[in-house]
Motif scaffolding. Structure first.
Motif, mmCIF file in Angstrom:
data_model
loop_
_atom_site.group_PDB
_atom_site.id
_atom_site.type_symbol
_atom_site.label_atom_id
_atom_site.label_comp_id
_atom_site.label_asym_id
_atom_site.label_seq_id
_atom_site.Cartn_x
_atom_site.Cartn_y
_atom_site.Cartn_z
ATOM 1 N N VAL A 70 0.840 -1.200 0.000
ATOM 2 C CA VAL A 70 0.000 0.000 0.000
ATOM 3 C C VAL A 70 0.877 1.253 0.000
ATOM 4 N N ALA A 71 1.897 1.290 0.834
ATOM 5 C CA ALA A 71 2.804 2.442 0.858
ATOM 6 C C ALA A 71 3.552 2.563 -0.467
ATOM 7 N N ASP A 72 3.961 1.452 -1.033
ATOM 8 C CA ASP A 72 4.694 1.463 -2.292
ATOM 9 C C ASP A 72 3.827 1.990 -3.436
ATOM 10 N N LEU A 73 2.573 1.552 -3.511
ATOM 11 C CA LEU A 73 1.676 2.010 -4.579
ATOM 12 C C LEU A 73 1.446 3.520 -4.503
ATOM 13 N N VAL A 74 1.227 4.038 -3.311
ATOM 14 C CA VAL A 74 0.968 5.474 -3.152
ATOM 15 C C VAL A 74 2.240 6.282 -3.385
ATOM 16 N N SER A 75 3.393 5.756 -3.016
ATOM 17 C CA SER A 75 4.644 6.506 -3.180
ATOM 18 C C SER A 75 5.070 6.636 -4.636
ATOM 19 N N GLN A 76 4.423 5.917 -5.543
ATOM 20 C CA GLN A 76 4.806 5.946 -6.956
ATOM 21 C C GLN A 76 4.085 7.018 -7.773
ATOM 22 N N VAL A 77 3.265 7.828 -7.129
ATOM 23 C CA VAL A 77 2.547 8.892 -7.849
ATOM 24 C C VAL A 77 2.828 10.233 -7.187
ATOM 25 N N SER A 78 2.592 11.315 -7.939
ATOM 26 C CA SER A 78 2.787 12.645 -7.347
ATOM 27 C C SER A 78 1.479 13.222 -6.838
ATOM 28 N N THR A 79 0.356 12.841 -7.453
ATOM 29 C CA THR A 79 -0.967 13.230 -6.958
ATOM 30 C C THR A 79 -1.878 12.007 -7.013
ATOM 31 N N ILE A 80 -2.848 11.986 -6.122
ATOM 32 C CA ILE A 80 -3.758 10.845 -6.052
ATOM 33 C C ILE A 80 -5.113 11.338 -5.547
ATOM 34 N N ASP A 81 -6.166 10.748 -6.063
ATOM 35 C CA ASP A 81 -7.507 11.094 -5.582
ATOM 36 C C ASP A 81 -8.037 9.964 -4.706
ATOM 37 N N ASN A 82 -9.246 10.133 -4.168
ATOM 38 C CA ASN A 82 -9.816 9.121 -3.267
ATOM 39 C C ASN A 82 -9.944 7.758 -3.940
ATOM 40 N N SER A 83 -10.316 7.716 -5.209
ATOM 41 C CA SER A 83 -10.469 6.415 -5.870
ATOM 42 C C SER A 83 -9.110 5.730 -6.048
ATOM 43 N N GLY A 84 -8.060 6.511 -6.284
ATOM 44 C CA GLY A 84 -6.717 5.937 -6.385
ATOM 45 C C GLY A 84 -6.243 5.377 -5.041
ATOM 46 N N VAL A 85 -6.533 6.104 -3.964
ATOM 47 C CA VAL A 85 -6.175 5.625 -2.621
ATOM 48 C C VAL A 85 -6.977 4.374 -2.292
ATOM 49 N N ASP A 86 -8.274 4.394 -2.637
ATOM 50 C CA ASP A 86 -9.114 3.218 -2.380
ATOM 51 C C ASP A 86 -8.627 2.000 -3.163
ATOM 52 N N ALA A 87 -8.135 2.218 -4.387
ATOM 53 C CA ALA A 87 -7.594 1.107 -5.178
ATOM 54 C C ALA A 87 -6.335 0.540 -4.520
ATOM 55 N N ALA A 88 -5.477 1.433 -4.022
ATOM 56 C CA ALA A 88 -4.271 0.973 -3.327
ATOM 57 C C ALA A 88 -4.649 0.200 -2.069
ATOM 58 N N LEU A 89 -5.628 0.721 -1.323
ATOM 59 C CA LEU A 89 -6.079 0.019 -0.113
ATOM 60 C C LEU A 89 -6.759 -1.292 -0.471
ATOM 61 N N GLY A 90 -7.451 -1.321 -1.604
ATOM 62 C CA GLY A 90 -8.134 -2.542 -2.048
ATOM 63 C C GLY A 90 -7.171 -3.660 -2.422
ATOM 64 N N ALA A 91 -5.929 -3.316 -2.704
ATOM 65 C CA ALA A 91 -4.934 -4.353 -3.008
ATOM 66 C C ALA A 91 -4.745 -5.298 -1.833
ATOM 67 N N SER A 92 -5.088 -4.826 -0.646
ATOM 68 C CA SER A 92 -4.923 -5.665 0.544
ATOM 69 C C SER A 92 -5.773 -6.931 0.462
ATOM 70 N N THR A 93 -6.920 -6.856 -0.193
ATOM 71 C CA THR A 93 -7.787 -8.033 -0.321
ATOM 72 C C THR A 93 -7.069 -9.143 -1.082
ATOM 73 N N ALA A 94 -6.412 -8.767 -2.174
ATOM 74 C CA ALA A 94 -5.686 -9.764 -2.974
ATOM 75 C C ALA A 94 -4.464 -10.298 -2.233
ATOM 76 N N ILE A 95 -3.792 -9.429 -1.517
ATOM 77 C CA ILE A 95 -2.580 -9.854 -0.807
ATOM 78 C C ILE A 95 -2.914 -10.801 0.340
ATOM 79 N N LEU A 96 -3.981 -10.499 1.056
ATOM 80 C CA LEU A 96 -4.336 -11.300 2.237
ATOM 81 C C LEU A 96 -5.017 -12.625 1.882
#
Length: 190
Positions: A70-96
């Motif tokens: 999650v930290a890695d996905l967000v650190s790879q962009v310069s700007t992000i909106d709520n849907s982008g953050v939600d997508a990064a947080l949603g990656a946790s479902t696949a990882i877990l």
């Protein structure tokens, strides 16, 4: 009728009992079954204990991977909106997977470090409930306290309940990681 003396009966009974006990002591046919019956409960307990500990180690590893990803996905962009953050947080479902993501709380935040080395939350978002409050102070490792910089902070917490619960019982596993933004000085949220 002839009568047998009492002491002869007792003597022959003693001889008979000694012979039977001697044969019983020399008989080895049931030894393996008895040994197996004595060791089986210990082996079953050991097996289930190893399964529980292995599952716990796997979940702990997945929690660490979740915080990092999650930290890695967000650190790879310069700007992000709520849907982008939600997508990064949603990656946790696949990882877990195959473990339930419902037991996980994942938070991603951007932390700003001022001239004095004080770290404060710029923005934060979580997969459930809420993230940290804007302006909240954060304890950052000294090695990362570079003045006038920012960090992406990924956190993952998982409430793990083993299937049996005999060996470990319920556990709360957690991990956090700080990463520097890659494309800009900070990750702005729009």
């Amino acid at each position: 009728m002839s009568r047998v003396p009492m002491h002869s009966l007792v003597f022959s009974l003693q001889q008979s009992v000694r012979r039977r006990l001697s044969r019983f002591a020399q008989d080895k046919r049931g030894v393996s079954a008895v040994e197996f019956a004595l060791i089986l409960p210990l082996m079953v307990l050991l097996y289930f204990g190893l399964v529980e500990v292995s599952q716990g180690v796997i979940v702990d590893r997945k929690v660490k991977m979740t915080a990092r990803t999650v930290a890695d996905l967000v650190s790879q962009v310069s700007t992000i909106d709520n849907s982008g953050v939600d997508a990064a947080l949603g990656a946790s479902t696949a990882i877990l997977a195959p473990f339930s993501a419902a037991n996980a709380k994942v938070i991603v935040s951007v932390v700003s470090i001022d001239n004095n080395g004080n770290a404060k939350i710029v923005w934060s978002r979580a997969n459930k409930d809420s993230g940290h409050g804007t302006g909240d102070s954060v304890t950052v490792p000294d090695a990362l306290k570079t003045p006038n910089t920012s960090l992406v902070w990924g956190e993952a917490t998982y409430d793990y309940s083993p299937a049996m619960g005999y060996v470990t019982g319920p556990l709360t596993l957690s991990q956090q990681i700080f990463m520097r933004p890659r494309l800009s000085e900070t990750v702005k949220k729009t």
